[in-house]
Design an enzyme around this catalytic site. Sequence first.
Site, PDB file in Angstrom:
ATOM      1  N   GLU A  38     -78.605  43.310  -8.665  1.00  0.00           N
ATOM      2  CA  GLU A  38     -77.785  42.035  -8.671  1.00  0.00           C
ATOM      3  C   GLU A  38     -76.179  42.471  -8.755  1.00  0.00           C
ATOM      4  OE1 GLU A  38     -78.965  43.410 -11.240  1.00  0.00           O
ATOM      5  OE2 GLU A  38     -77.668  43.397 -12.995  1.00  0.00           O
ATOM      6  N   GLN A  41     -88.254  50.050 -16.968  1.00  0.00           N
ATOM      7  CA  GLN A  41     -88.783  51.080 -17.538  1.00  0.00           C
ATOM      8  C   GLN A  41     -90.299  50.654 -18.524  1.00  0.00           C
ATOM      9  OE1 GLN A  41     -85.207  51.662 -19.883  1.00  0.00           O
ATOM     10  NE2 GLN A  41     -84.145  52.801 -18.342  1.00  0.00           N
ATOM     11  N   GLY A  58     -81.913  45.116 -20.256  1.00  0.00           N
ATOM     12  CA  GLY A  58     -81.805  44.984 -21.714  1.00  0.00           C
ATOM     13  C   GLY A  58     -81.315  46.247 -22.329  1.00  0.00           C
ATOM     14  N   GLY A 101     -79.423  54.683 -19.842  1.00  0.00           N
ATOM     15  CA  GLY A 101     -79.387  55.812 -20.733  1.00  0.00           C
ATOM     16  C   GLY A 101     -80.753  56.403 -20.895  1.00  0.00           C
ATOM     17  N   PHE A 102     -81.734  55.755 -20.643  1.00  0.00           N
ATOM     18  CA  PHE A 102     -82.914  56.209 -20.634  1.00  0.00           C
ATOM     19  C   PHE A 102     -83.685  56.129 -19.000  1.00  0.00           C
ATOM     20  CE2 PHE A 102     -82.391  54.642 -24.804  1.00  0.00           C
ATOM     21  CZ  PHE A 102     -83.091  55.410 -25.440  1.00  0.00           C
ATOM     22  N   SER A 121     -77.073  44.703 -21.885  1.00  0.00           N
ATOM     23  CA  SER A 121     -77.794  46.209 -21.771  1.00  0.00           C
ATOM     24  C   SER A 121     -76.618  46.993 -22.644  1.00  0.00           C
ATOM     25  CB  SER A 121     -78.029  46.615 -20.503  1.00  0.00           C
ATOM     26  OG  SER A 121     -78.661  45.904 -19.569  1.00  0.00           O
ATOM     27  N   GLY A 166     -81.125  49.197 -25.541  1.00  0.00           N
ATOM     28  CA  GLY A 166     -82.181  50.047 -26.515  1.00  0.00           C
ATOM     29  C   GLY A 166     -82.908  50.744 -25.837  1.00  0.00           C
ATOM     30  N   HIS A 190     -79.309  48.182 -10.668  1.00  0.00           N
ATOM     31  CA  HIS A 190     -79.238  46.876 -10.440  1.00  0.00           C
ATOM     32  C   HIS A 190     -78.969  46.186  -9.396  1.00  0.00           C
ATOM     33  CE1 HIS A 190     -78.819  45.983 -15.204  1.00  0.00           C
ATOM     34  NE2 HIS A 190     -78.614  47.397 -15.293  1.00  0.00           N
ATOM     35  N   CYS A 248     -84.222  47.731 -14.293  1.00  0.00           N
ATOM     36  CA  CYS A 248     -83.517  48.398 -15.438  1.00  0.00           C
ATOM     37  C   CYS A 248     -84.751  48.621 -16.884  1.00  0.00           C
ATOM     38  CB  CYS A 248     -82.268  48.064 -15.676  1.00  0.00           C
ATOM     39  SG  CYS A 248     -81.369  49.731 -16.198  1.00  0.00           S
ATOM     40  N   LEU A 249     -84.217  47.975 -17.780  1.00  0.00           N
ATOM     41  CA  LEU A 249     -85.282  47.808 -18.929  1.00  0.00           C
ATOM     42  C   LEU A 249     -86.560  47.459 -18.775  1.00  0.00           C
ATOM     43  CD1 LEU A 249     -85.260  48.628 -22.249  1.00  0.00           C
ATOM     44  CD2 LEU A 249     -85.090  46.134 -22.331  1.00  0.00           C
TER      45      LEU A 249
HETATM   46  N1  LIG Z   1     -79.217  48.165 -18.074  1.00  0.00           N
HETATM   47  C1  LIG Z   1     -80.491  48.311 -18.822  1.00  0.00           C
HETATM   48  O1  LIG Z   1     -81.525  47.481 -18.498  1.00  0.00           O
HETATM   49  C2  LIG Z   1     -80.550  49.648 -19.536  1.00  0.00           C
HETATM   50  C3  LIG Z   1     -81.879  50.071 -19.906  1.00  0.00           C
HETATM   51  C4  LIG Z   1     -82.150  50.748 -21.193  1.00  0.00           C
HETATM   52  N2  LIG Z   1     -81.412  50.014 -22.352  1.00  0.00           N
HETATM   53  C5  LIG Z   1     -81.348  52.230 -21.041  1.00  0.00           C
HETATM   54  O2  LIG Z   1     -80.034  52.610 -21.424  1.00  0.00           O
HETATM   55  O3  LIG Z   1     -81.616  53.011 -20.036  1.00  0.00           O
END
Ligand SMILES: NC(=O)CC[C@H](N)C(=O)O
Length: 389
Positions: free
Chosen positions: A362, A280, A246, A320-321, A53, A248, A360, A276-277
């Site tokens: 985990e 989103q 992940g 970050g999102f 990530s 981005g 997270h 997380c990603l």
């Molecule tokens: N840890 C992640 O999955 C980060 C998700 C996404 N890239 C963000 O920064 O928000």
Amino acid sequence: MADTASFKPTACLAMADGTVFYGAGFGATGQTVAELCFNTAMTGYQEIMTDPSYAGQIVTFTFPHIGNTGVTPEDDETGNPVAAGMVVKWDPTLASNWRSTEELKDWLTRTGRIAIGGIDTRRLTREIRRQGAPHVALAHDPDGNFDVEALVASARAWAGLEGMDLAKEVTCAQSYRWNEMRWAWPDGYPKQTNPAHKVVAIDYGAKRNILRCLASAGCDVTVLPATATAEEVLAHNPDGVFLSNGPGDPAATGEYAVPMIKTILDTTELPVFGICLGHQMLALALGAKTIKMNHGHHGANHPVKEIQTGKVEITSMNHGFAVDAQTLPEGVVETHVSLFDGSNCGIRLDGRPVFSVQQHPEASPGPQDSFYLFERFAEAMAASNTVEA
Ligand SMILES: NC(=O)CC[C@H](N)C(=O)O
């Protein structure tokens, strides 16, 4: 006292606004451009650096003792460091741990990652909060020759993470099976030999410990690349679908991932769980929107409240999102919320075993309060299998 008059910096961190920090370089030489964030975790620098990530980001560690547990391949969240670089307060501490197989410095050199020590990380963290995830250039040159104007210009020229799909760069090339479970003393990582649920996990940059937690919750996991289509997912005849973490911008990755997720939701009743990603992108697939945060959440002690129970879990965070809770459509329920800033940390689709969280569960590193979410996913698969039978 150190002879500061003769100190010659060997690394330089130049921010897009022209602020420059000098320090002592270690790890690889050269230069890199990325977004700068800070992580407040007191342990787990290796897991943080190898978390996919963090692609496109340089991590400032606010905890000053970095290096003291060395590095061991057992703690990698993926093959090599993925974060673009490392900023620390002091020169790395020498490794003093029985599990360590390599010094942090040597590992960074070998794997091509640049680091800078001797930085006032408290001042830098205030800068990151003030500017909001600044774009920076980090250079390491043992001779100390820096073209600062060129570094600032390259930080300014960098397009940034918004609109950037990095999952394609960190996902697996081919599908694979996973049966390793969570660490258990004294055997290390035991294997799941009696799985109860078949899970397809989509790898947008998955951390190994997520796959281990799925295996520990009774799953036989097949990992598919980020670009897998719904047909490819369903060809494995899964009991549930998992959407990984992940790097981005979720909206950019969502261009190919969201249609796949939508098809799964529209054509099946399968349990779906995202982290997380993955959270989103599930939200995007359900019609919500995501936003870029000012400086995000990166740490191992973030309090998150589960709204229904009022229970607070202490969690690992790295994002970050965020999902904009104002945009959740009818039928999508907000389940978790950050007690730091009230941002959305979880959703579920009303009446369906479809849910996801921003934190997270985990850990790795971090507290394990949220492990129950893997069990909840396993229970959902057990319940939906019972209905079919
Ligand atoms: N840890 C992640 O999955 C980060 C998700 C996404 N890239 C963000 O920064 O928000």
